[in-house]
Design an enzyme around this catalytic site. Structure first.
Site, PDB file in Angstrom:
ATOM      1  N   CYS A   1     -11.788   9.965   1.256  1.00 12.00           N
ATOM      2  CA  CYS A   1     -11.720  11.044   0.255  1.00 12.00           C
ATOM      3  C   CYS A   1     -12.879  12.032   0.380  1.00 12.00           C
ATOM      4  CB  CYS A   1     -11.692  10.458  -1.142  1.00 12.00           C
ATOM      5  SG  CYS A   1     -10.404   9.226  -1.316  1.00 12.00           S
TER       6      CYS A   1
ATOM      7  N   HIS B   1     -13.049  15.385  -6.532  1.00 12.11           N
ATOM      8  CA  HIS B   1     -11.977  14.605  -5.908  1.00 12.11           C
ATOM      9  C   HIS B   1     -11.030  14.122  -7.004  1.00 12.11           C
ATOM     10  CE1 HIS B   1      -9.681  11.977  -3.525  1.00 12.11           C
ATOM     11  NE2 HIS B   1     -10.150  10.883  -4.080  1.00 12.11           N
TER      12      HIS B   1
ATOM     13  N   ASN C   1      -3.556  11.271  -5.903  1.00 11.16           N
ATOM     14  CA  ASN C   1      -4.727  11.209  -5.020  1.00 11.16           C
ATOM     15  C   ASN C   1      -4.261  11.408  -3.573  1.00 11.16           C
ATOM     16  OD1 ASN C   1      -6.917  10.424  -3.446  1.00 11.16           O
ATOM     17  ND2 ASN C   1      -7.327   8.547  -4.597  1.00 11.16           N
TER      18      ASN C   1
HETATM   19  O1  UT7 Z   1      -9.873   7.808  -4.017  1.00 12.23           O
HETATM   20  C1  UT7 Z   1     -11.128   7.254  -4.173  1.00 12.23           C
HETATM   21  C2  UT7 Z   1     -11.236   5.913  -4.678  1.00 12.23           C
HETATM   22  N1  UT7 Z   1     -10.318   5.551  -5.701  1.00 12.23           N
HETATM   23  C3  UT7 Z   1     -10.738   5.342  -6.926  1.00 12.23           C
HETATM   24  O2  UT7 Z   1     -11.865   5.591  -7.231  1.00 12.23           O
HETATM   25  C4  UT7 Z   1      -9.761   4.727  -7.898  1.00 12.23           C
HETATM   26  C5  UT7 Z   1     -10.518   4.038  -8.975  1.00 12.23           C
HETATM   27  N2  UT7 Z   1      -9.726   3.234  -9.869  1.00 12.23           N
HETATM   28  C6  UT7 Z   1      -8.805   3.684 -10.745  1.00 12.23           C
HETATM   29  O3  UT7 Z   1      -8.472   4.848 -10.760  1.00 12.23           O
HETATM   30  C7  UT7 Z   1      -8.271   2.707 -11.773  1.00 12.23           C
HETATM   31  O4  UT7 Z   1      -8.997   1.523 -11.702  1.00 12.23           O
HETATM   32  C8  UT7 Z   1      -6.749   2.384 -11.617  1.00 12.23           C
HETATM   33  C9  UT7 Z   1      -5.912   3.580 -12.037  1.00 12.23           C
HETATM   34  C10 UT7 Z   1      -6.441   1.997 -10.194  1.00 12.23           C
HETATM   35  C11 UT7 Z   1      -6.368   1.227 -12.533  1.00 12.23           C
HETATM   36  O5  UT7 Z   1      -6.706   1.530 -13.873  1.00 12.23           O
HETATM   37  P1  UT7 Z   1      -7.516   0.483 -14.762  1.00 12.23           P
HETATM   38  O6  UT7 Z   1      -7.628   1.057 -16.090  1.00 12.23           O
HETATM   39  O7  UT7 Z   1      -8.803   0.198 -14.010  1.00 12.23           O
HETATM   40  O8  UT7 Z   1      -6.562  -0.747 -14.791  1.00 12.23           O
HETATM   41  P2  UT7 Z   1      -6.819  -2.240 -14.301  1.00 12.23           P
HETATM   42  O9  UT7 Z   1      -6.830  -2.300 -12.806  1.00 12.23           O
HETATM   43  O10 UT7 Z   1      -7.968  -2.807 -15.030  1.00 12.23           O
HETATM   44  O11 UT7 Z   1      -5.500  -2.940 -14.802  1.00 12.23           O
HETATM   45  C12 UT7 Z   1      -5.199  -3.028 -16.177  1.00 12.23           C
HETATM   46  C13 UT7 Z   1      -3.825  -3.640 -16.339  1.00 12.23           C
HETATM   47  C14 UT7 Z   1      -3.616  -4.896 -15.499  1.00 12.23           C
HETATM   48  O12 UT7 Z   1      -2.832  -5.786 -16.268  1.00 12.23           O
HETATM   49  P3  UT7 Z   1      -3.514  -7.075 -16.972  1.00 12.23           P
HETATM   50  O13 UT7 Z   1      -4.132  -7.842 -15.855  1.00 12.23           O
HETATM   51  O14 UT7 Z   1      -4.539  -6.490 -17.922  1.00 12.23           O
HETATM   52  O15 UT7 Z   1      -2.366  -7.725 -17.635  1.00 12.23           O
HETATM   53  C15 UT7 Z   1      -2.791  -4.421 -14.341  1.00 12.23           C
HETATM   54  O16 UT7 Z   1      -1.964  -5.410 -13.800  1.00 12.23           O
HETATM   55  O17 UT7 Z   1      -2.827  -2.704 -15.909  1.00 12.23           O
HETATM   56  C16 UT7 Z   1      -1.936  -3.351 -14.999  1.00 12.23           C
HETATM   57  N3  UT7 Z   1      -1.431  -2.359 -14.059  1.00 12.23           N
HETATM   58  C17 UT7 Z   1      -0.323  -1.638 -14.320  1.00 12.23           C
HETATM   59  N4  UT7 Z   1       0.520  -1.620 -15.353  1.00 12.23           N
HETATM   60  C18 UT7 Z   1       1.544  -0.752 -15.310  1.00 12.23           C
HETATM   61  C19 UT7 Z   1      -1.941  -2.000 -12.860  1.00 12.23           C
HETATM   62  N5  UT7 Z   1      -1.169  -1.041 -12.307  1.00 12.23           N
HETATM   63  C20 UT7 Z   1      -0.168  -0.803 -13.199  1.00 12.23           C
HETATM   64  C21 UT7 Z   1       0.927   0.082 -13.196  1.00 12.23           C
HETATM   65  N6  UT7 Z   1       1.748   0.088 -14.265  1.00 12.23           N
HETATM   66  N7  UT7 Z   1       1.171   0.936 -12.186  1.00 12.23           N
END
Ligand code: UT7
Length: 325
Positions: A113, A252, A282
């Site tokens: 990125c 980004h 992204n």
């Molecule tokens: O490009 C450069 C590098 N990239 C980044 O910097 C990305 C950084 N990370 C993020 O943008 C976020 O961490 C994400 C968007 C990827 C995820 O968001 P989050 O708020 O950090 O969610 P999480 O990973 O903590 O997951 C929360 C919950 C989980 O369920 P449980 O374990 O709490 O029951 C996941 O399984 O959300 C669930 N989950 C989803 N639910 C519905 C993960 N993906 C999805 C989805 N739809 N697509």
């Protein structure tokens, strides 16, 4: 040293739109979750017959036209990508041939990125020291080709696209400061495990879905906020500027919550931040450059404005750049 600025911009986004509603039918997700956690509403997908170079070439042609230059005026072509057409030769070679940029040296860079800002910094050096006159820096990705469409943790995040800038000597303004960084101590946070020399493609790597993006989003999120905040501060300090001097921040576009958290830490009002994540998701190397191109096209960046680019990605790598337009 010569002053170096961006004298032309271009972009290409594939026609096909994949909405959150369509994703709801593919994996266990919801429009509500995707919008509230990421800010993404839809993303573009290249067709099966389109490779990264096809996107890059279209963005490059538009950038050359806007710079009022011919392909043979180019001395250098840099393509920032992690989804090149093939491991070698470079996607930049394919672009060079398609444009018939006969004079230009061409190579790819892999800085995820941060690839576009890394590319800008290389082109900046070549022009400011007088080695080259005109350079084309492209950020282009077909991330859909490495996205696991069965993994809801990642497949809702990425999209395809390309943006391009022509750099040349300018009489006033131009690039004021660039800061780049890397910490390669934890590659597991974001990577594509197989298909390289470490794990060449085998039936096992394919069966284990190792040719797709793997990400630990939550951990990355925290590092992204901290690192992008620091990168912006360092680029400003190098330029002897403060946020009051900045007219627009083009970050980004990985997650609107990351961007807003960075803005809050830096004390920057939301109206000084450019976002297009809701339309494209992204696009790694292509994100920051298409955001910059669209900000210019929409009149959000005008002559005399000072713009701050700020990015973070797999590697981990990061960078920030201040440009006086
Ligand atoms: O490009 C450069 C590098 N990239 C980044 O910097 C990305 C950084 N990370 C993020 O943008 C976020 O961490 C994400 C968007 C990827 C995820 O968001 P989050 O708020 O950090 O969610 P999480 O990973 O903590 O997951 C929360 C919950 C989980 O369920 P449980 O374990 O709490 O029951 C996941 O399984 O959300 C669930 N989950 C989803 N639910 C519905 C993960 N993906 C999805 C989805 N739809 N697509």
């Amino acid at each position: 040293m010569r002053r170096v600025g961006i004298i032309g911009v271009g972009e290409y986004l594939p026609e096909r739109v994949l909405t959150n509603a369509q994703l709801e039918k593919m994996v266990d997700t919801s429009d509500e979750w995707i919008v509230s956690r990421t800010g993404i509403k839809e993303r573009r997908l290249a067709s099966e017959s389109e490779a990264t170079s096809d996107l890059a070439i279209k963005a490059a042609r538009e950038a050359l036209k806007s710079a009022n230059l011919a392909p043979e005026d180019l001395d250098l072509i840099i393509v920032a990508t992690v989804t090149g057409d093939m491991p070698f030769p470079s996607t930049a070679s394919i672009v060079q041939n398609a444009l018939a940029a006969k004079k230009a040296a061409a190579f790819d860079i892999s800085a995820a990125c941060a690839g576009f800002i890394y590319g800008l910094s290389i082109a900046n050096q070549f022009i400011s020291n007088g080695a080259y006159k005109n350079a084309l820096v492209i950020g282009a990705e077909k991330l859909s080709s490495v996205t696991d469409w069965k993994d809801r943790n990642t497949c809702v995040l990425f999209g395809d696209g390309a943006g391009a800038c022509v750099l040349s000597e300018v009489k006033s303004g131009g690039i004021v400061s660039i800061y780049l960084g890397c910490d390669g101590s934890d590659l597991s946070l974001l990577n594509l495990p197989a298909g390289g020399s470490r794990k060449p493609a085998t039936r096992e790597t394919v069966d284990n879905r190792m040719h797709y993006i793997k990400m630990q989003g939550n951990e990355l999120f925290k590092i992204a906020v901290k690192t992008m905040t620091e990168a912006a501060q360092i680029a400003l300090a190098q330029a002897k500027m403060t946020f009051k001097d900045i007219d627009l921040i083009v970050p980004h576009q990985a997650n609107s919550r990351i961007i807003m958290a960075v803005a809050k830490r830096l004390g920057i009002p939301e109206d000084k931040i450019y976002l297009n994540i809701e339309r494209y998701g992204n696009m790694s190397s292509a994100s920051i450059v298409t955001a910059l191109v669209e900000a210019v096209k929409e009149g959000r960046v005008k002559k005399g404005d000072t713009v701050l680019l700020d990015c973070f990605g797999a590697g981990l790598v990061w960078g920030a750049c201040i440009i006086n337009w």
